[in-house]
Design a protein around this motif. Structure first.
Motif, PDB file in Angstrom:
ATOM      1  N   GLY A   1      -4.258  -2.951   0.528  1.00  0.00           N
ATOM      2  CA  GLY A   1      -3.527  -3.799   1.464  1.00  0.00           C
ATOM      3  C   GLY A   1      -2.082  -3.958   1.037  1.00  0.00           C
ATOM      4  N   ASP A   2      -1.329  -4.688   1.851  1.00  0.00           N
ATOM      5  CA  ASP A   2       0.084  -4.918   1.559  1.00  0.00           C
ATOM      6  C   ASP A   2       0.207  -5.836   0.344  1.00  0.00           C
ATOM      7  OD1 ASP A   2       2.753  -5.528   1.495  1.00  0.00           O
ATOM      8  OD2 ASP A   2       2.868  -6.194   3.583  1.00  0.00           O
ATOM      9  N   ALA A   3       0.900  -5.342  -0.662  1.00  0.00           N
ATOM     10  CA  ALA A   3       1.008  -6.083  -1.934  1.00  0.00           C
ATOM     11  C   ALA A   3       1.612  -7.471  -1.761  1.00  0.00           C
ATOM     12  CB  ALA A   3       1.858  -5.275  -2.914  1.00  0.00           C
TER      13      ALA A   3
ATOM     14  N   ASP B   1      -2.622  -0.899  -3.766  1.00  0.00           N
ATOM     15  CA  ASP B   1      -1.950   0.039  -2.857  1.00  0.00           C
ATOM     16  C   ASP B   1      -2.433  -0.238  -1.429  1.00  0.00           C
ATOM     17  OD1 ASP B   1      -0.575   3.090  -3.732  1.00  0.00           O
ATOM     18  OD2 ASP B   1      -0.839   2.551  -1.632  1.00  0.00           O
ATOM     19  N   THR B   2      -1.585   0.112  -0.494  1.00  0.00           N
ATOM     20  CA  THR B   2      -2.046   0.066   0.902  1.00  0.00           C
ATOM     21  C   THR B   2      -3.028   1.199   1.163  1.00  0.00           C
ATOM     22  OG1 THR B   2      -0.250   1.527   1.541  1.00  0.00           O
ATOM     23  CG2 THR B   2       0.165  -0.850   1.775  1.00  0.00           C
TER      24      THR B   2
ATOM     25  N   VAL C   1       4.824   0.093   2.883  1.00  0.00           N
ATOM     26  CA  VAL C   1       4.920  -1.004   3.857  1.00  0.00           C
ATOM     27  C   VAL C   1       6.011  -1.938   3.364  1.00  0.00           C
ATOM     28  CG1 VAL C   1       3.772  -3.058   4.790  1.00  0.00           C
ATOM     29  CG2 VAL C   1       2.510  -0.915   4.630  1.00  0.00           C
TER      30      VAL C   1
ATOM     31  N   THR D   1      -2.714   7.922 -12.598  1.00  0.00           N
ATOM     32  CA  THR D   1      -2.382   7.033 -13.723  1.00  0.00           C
ATOM     33  C   THR D   1      -3.553   6.089 -14.031  1.00  0.00           C
ATOM     34  OG1 THR D   1      -0.077   7.179 -13.039  1.00  0.00           O
ATOM     35  CG2 THR D   1      -0.618   5.474 -14.642  1.00  0.00           C
TER      36      THR D   1
ATOM     37  N   GLY E   1       1.134   0.352  -7.012  1.00  0.00           N
ATOM     38  CA  GLY E   1       1.453   1.641  -6.391  1.00  0.00           C
ATOM     39  C   GLY E   1       0.620   2.717  -7.055  1.00  0.00           C
ATOM     40  N   VAL E   2      -0.501   3.049  -6.439  1.00  0.00           N
ATOM     41  CA  VAL E   2      -1.533   3.898  -7.052  1.00  0.00           C
ATOM     42  C   VAL E   2      -1.475   5.329  -6.548  1.00  0.00           C
ATOM     43  CG1 VAL E   2      -4.040   4.277  -7.009  1.00  0.00           C
ATOM     44  CG2 VAL E   2      -3.139   1.983  -7.449  1.00  0.00           C
ATOM     45  N   ARG E   3      -1.266   5.459  -5.273  1.00  0.00           N
ATOM     46  CA  ARG E   3      -1.293   6.725  -4.540  1.00  0.00           C
ATOM     47  C   ARG E   3      -2.574   7.520  -4.826  1.00  0.00           C
ATOM     48  NH1 ARG E   3       2.479  11.708  -3.346  1.00  0.00           N
ATOM     49  NH2 ARG E   3       2.088  11.729  -1.120  1.00  0.00           N
TER      50      ARG E   3
ATOM     51  N   GLU F   1      -1.678  -1.588 -12.018  1.00  0.00           N
ATOM     52  CA  GLU F   1      -0.713  -0.623 -11.503  1.00  0.00           C
ATOM     53  C   GLU F   1      -0.351  -1.006 -10.074  1.00  0.00           C
ATOM     54  OE1 GLU F   1       0.365   4.081 -11.360  1.00  0.00           O
ATOM     55  OE2 GLU F   1      -1.663   3.550 -10.737  1.00  0.00           O
TER      56      GLU F   1
ATOM     57  N   GLY G   1       0.396   4.258   2.603  1.00  0.00           N
ATOM     58  CA  GLY G   1       1.818   4.520   2.394  1.00  0.00           C
ATOM     59  C   GLY G   1       2.674   3.263   2.334  1.00  0.00           C
TER      60      GLY G   1
ATOM     61  N   ASP H   1       5.227   0.973  -9.557  1.00  0.00           N
ATOM     62  CA  ASP H   1       5.507   2.250  -8.904  1.00  0.00           C
ATOM     63  C   ASP H   1       5.357   2.158  -7.383  1.00  0.00           C
ATOM     64  OD1 ASP H   1       6.294   4.847  -8.721  1.00  0.00           O
ATOM     65  OD2 ASP H   1       4.492   5.724  -9.575  1.00  0.00           O
ATOM     66  N   PHE H   2       5.751   0.979  -6.828  1.00  0.00           N
ATOM     67  CA  PHE H   2       5.784   0.870  -5.369  1.00  0.00           C
ATOM     68  C   PHE H   2       7.008   1.598  -4.816  1.00  0.00           C
ATOM     69  CE2 PHE H   2       3.445  -3.443  -5.538  1.00  0.00           C
ATOM     70  CZ  PHE H   2       2.241  -2.877  -5.185  1.00  0.00           C
ATOM     71  N   ASP H   3       7.987   1.830  -5.638  1.00  0.00           N
ATOM     72  CA  ASP H   3       9.251   2.493  -5.280  1.00  0.00           C
ATOM     73  C   ASP H   3      10.224   1.585  -4.530  1.00  0.00           C
ATOM     74  OD1 ASP H   3       8.056   4.740  -6.329  1.00  0.00           O
ATOM     75  OD2 ASP H   3       7.981   5.868  -4.463  1.00  0.00           O
TER      76      ASP H   3
HETATM   77  C1  LIG Z   1       5.155   6.773  -5.642  1.00  0.00           C
HETATM   78  S1  LIG Z   1       3.642   6.220  -5.035  1.00  0.00           S
HETATM   79  C2  LIG Z   1       2.755   5.738  -6.497  1.00  0.00           C
HETATM   80  C3  LIG Z   1       2.413   6.910  -7.435  1.00  0.00           C
HETATM   81  C4  LIG Z   1       1.437   6.606  -8.542  1.00  0.00           C
HETATM   82  N1  LIG Z   1       1.812   5.454  -9.323  1.00  0.00           N
HETATM   83  C5  LIG Z   1       1.286   7.790  -9.480  1.00  0.00           C
HETATM   84  O1  LIG Z   1       1.527   7.659 -10.687  1.00  0.00           O
HETATM   85  O2  LIG Z   1       0.911   8.857  -9.017  1.00  0.00           O
HETATM   86  C6  LIG Z   1       4.065   4.672  -4.298  1.00  0.00           C
HETATM   87  C7  LIG Z   1       2.875   3.943  -3.734  1.00  0.00           C
HETATM   88  O3  LIG Z   1       3.259   2.599  -3.371  1.00  0.00           O
HETATM   89  C8  LIG Z   1       2.463   2.215  -2.270  1.00  0.00           C
HETATM   90  N2  LIG Z   1       3.094   1.082  -1.558  1.00  0.00           N
HETATM   91  C9  LIG Z   1       4.336   1.036  -1.014  1.00  0.00           C
HETATM   92  N3  LIG Z   1       4.523  -0.145  -0.379  1.00  0.00           N
HETATM   93  C10 LIG Z   1       3.407  -0.883  -0.577  1.00  0.00           C
HETATM   94  C11 LIG Z   1       3.011  -2.207  -0.208  1.00  0.00           C
HETATM   95  N4  LIG Z   1       3.797  -3.007   0.520  1.00  0.00           N
HETATM   96  N5  LIG Z   1       1.801  -2.643  -0.618  1.00  0.00           N
HETATM   97  C12 LIG Z   1       0.962  -1.838  -1.346  1.00  0.00           C
HETATM   98  N6  LIG Z   1       1.280  -0.568  -1.705  1.00  0.00           N
HETATM   99  C13 LIG Z   1       2.479  -0.099  -1.330  1.00  0.00           C
HETATM  100  C14 LIG Z   1       2.395   3.475  -1.420  1.00  0.00           C
HETATM  101  O4  LIG Z   1       1.278   3.453  -0.566  1.00  0.00           O
HETATM  102  C15 LIG Z   1       2.319   4.586  -2.476  1.00  0.00           C
HETATM  103  O5  LIG Z   1       0.992   5.001  -2.694  1.00  0.00           O
END
Ligand SMILES: C[S@@+](CC[C@H](N)C(=O)[O-])C[C@H]1O[C@@H](n2cnc3c(N)ncnc32)[C@H](O)[C@@H]1O
Length: 256
Positions: free
Chosen positions: A165-167, A108-109, A114, A84, A78-80, A76, A112, A189-191
């Motif tokens: 960390g940063d993906a 995930d970071t 990055v 999931t 983007g875990v937040r 996954e 939030g 799901d990094f958005d």
């Molecule tokens: C919408 S949330 C994910 C929600 C999760 N998949 C769920 O089902 O509840 C987006 C996540 O992407 C992570 N994210 C955004 N940019 C990132 C990066 N450069 N490296 C790692 N994680 C990142 C954020 O920290 C955030 O937790």
């Protein structure tokens, strides 16, 4: 903490109507003040599952059923808060409890977003740091995932990993560390554009026919960066994007 504070603090964009928000807030209040005894709480969490939240769980149930005959891990991006990942661990316990190779890996970071860029447009009103979780949340989530495993067979073998960390850095590093990896299911799901593109590029050599890609923000005008990244790495015509009628936002493609 009130629902409106949470929304402001964590920058979640809520498209619900005012009456939905009211009803949700009241449900949360009932959850927080629930009279259930502790030892009956987990078995009764369905009390608080709304159709919207349940539909997302059902989506992932349908997706998991599609991978049970494929070989590989689940990732996954983007875990937040990790719901999931936890759901995937529970579904593994139900659908294929003895699949030792079905590792579940979350990136995930945990601080939030990055890497927001011009390709993400300006509609989401986010900034780097949006969607941060609380301090040391990854430790809490690791405890939850370990407990999920403890409640299922083969619990002496750890089958999850959280990569912080940063993906852009961590995803290529992960695949370098694990050249044996085949990915059965990748949930995007990094958005935002930059980490999504980096993850797609690093992931591509580890996909096989039958692998499934799930996307949370495809064709979404609030977060255009995910679609742009998929277009640049695969080309939209190379994938067949499908969905289930029960969920509006999530889509998936099977590698053919
Ligand atoms: C919408 S949330 C994910 C929600 C999760 N998949 C769920 O089902 O509840 C987006 C996540 O992407 C992570 N994210 C955004 N940019 C990132 C990066 N450069 N490296 C790692 N994680 C990142 C954020 O920290 C955030 O937790």
């Amino acid at each position: 903490m009130s629902v409106s504070m949470k929304t402001n603090q964590y920058d979640a964009i809520v498209l619900s109507s005012a009456s939905e928000k009211d009803a949700q807030a009241m449900l949360v209040e009932r959850l927080q003040s629930n009279p259930l005894p502790n030892d009956e709480l987990l078995a009764n969490l369905g009390l608080f599952l709304t159709s919207k939240n349940l539909s997302r769980l059902l989506f992932f149930y349908e997706i998991y059923r599609k991978i049970v005959h494929t070989h590989g891990i689940i990732v996954e991006f983007g875990v937040r808060w990790g719901q999931t990942l936890s759901l995937m661990a529970a579904l593994r316990g139900i659908l294929e409890p003895f699949n030792r190779h079905r590792k579940i890996v979350g990136f995930d970071t945990f601080t939030g977003f990055v890497g927001l860029s011009a390709k993400d447009g300006d509609k989401c009103r986010c900034c780097d740091g949006s969607f941060a979780v609380t301090d040391d949340y990854e430790d809490y989530l690791a405890q939850i995932l370990a407990l999920q495993e403890q409640l299922n067979p083969m619990n002496h073998i750890r089958r999850f990993e959280l990569v912080k960390g940063d993906a852009i850095v961590t995803v290529p590093q992960y695949f370098d560390r694990h050249p044996e990896t085949i990915v059965s299911l990748a949930i995007f799901d990094f958005d935002i554009y930059a980490p999504t593109k980096a993850a797609l590029e690093a992931l591509k050599p580890h996909l096989s026919k039958g692998s499934i890609l799930v996307f949370d923000e495809l064709c979404d005008d609030i977060f255009p960066g995910e679609t742009v990244a998929v277009r640049e790495v695969f080309g939209l015509g190379a994938l067949r994007f499908e969905r289930f009628p029960m969920t509006s936002r999530v889509s998936y493609a099977v590698i053919e």
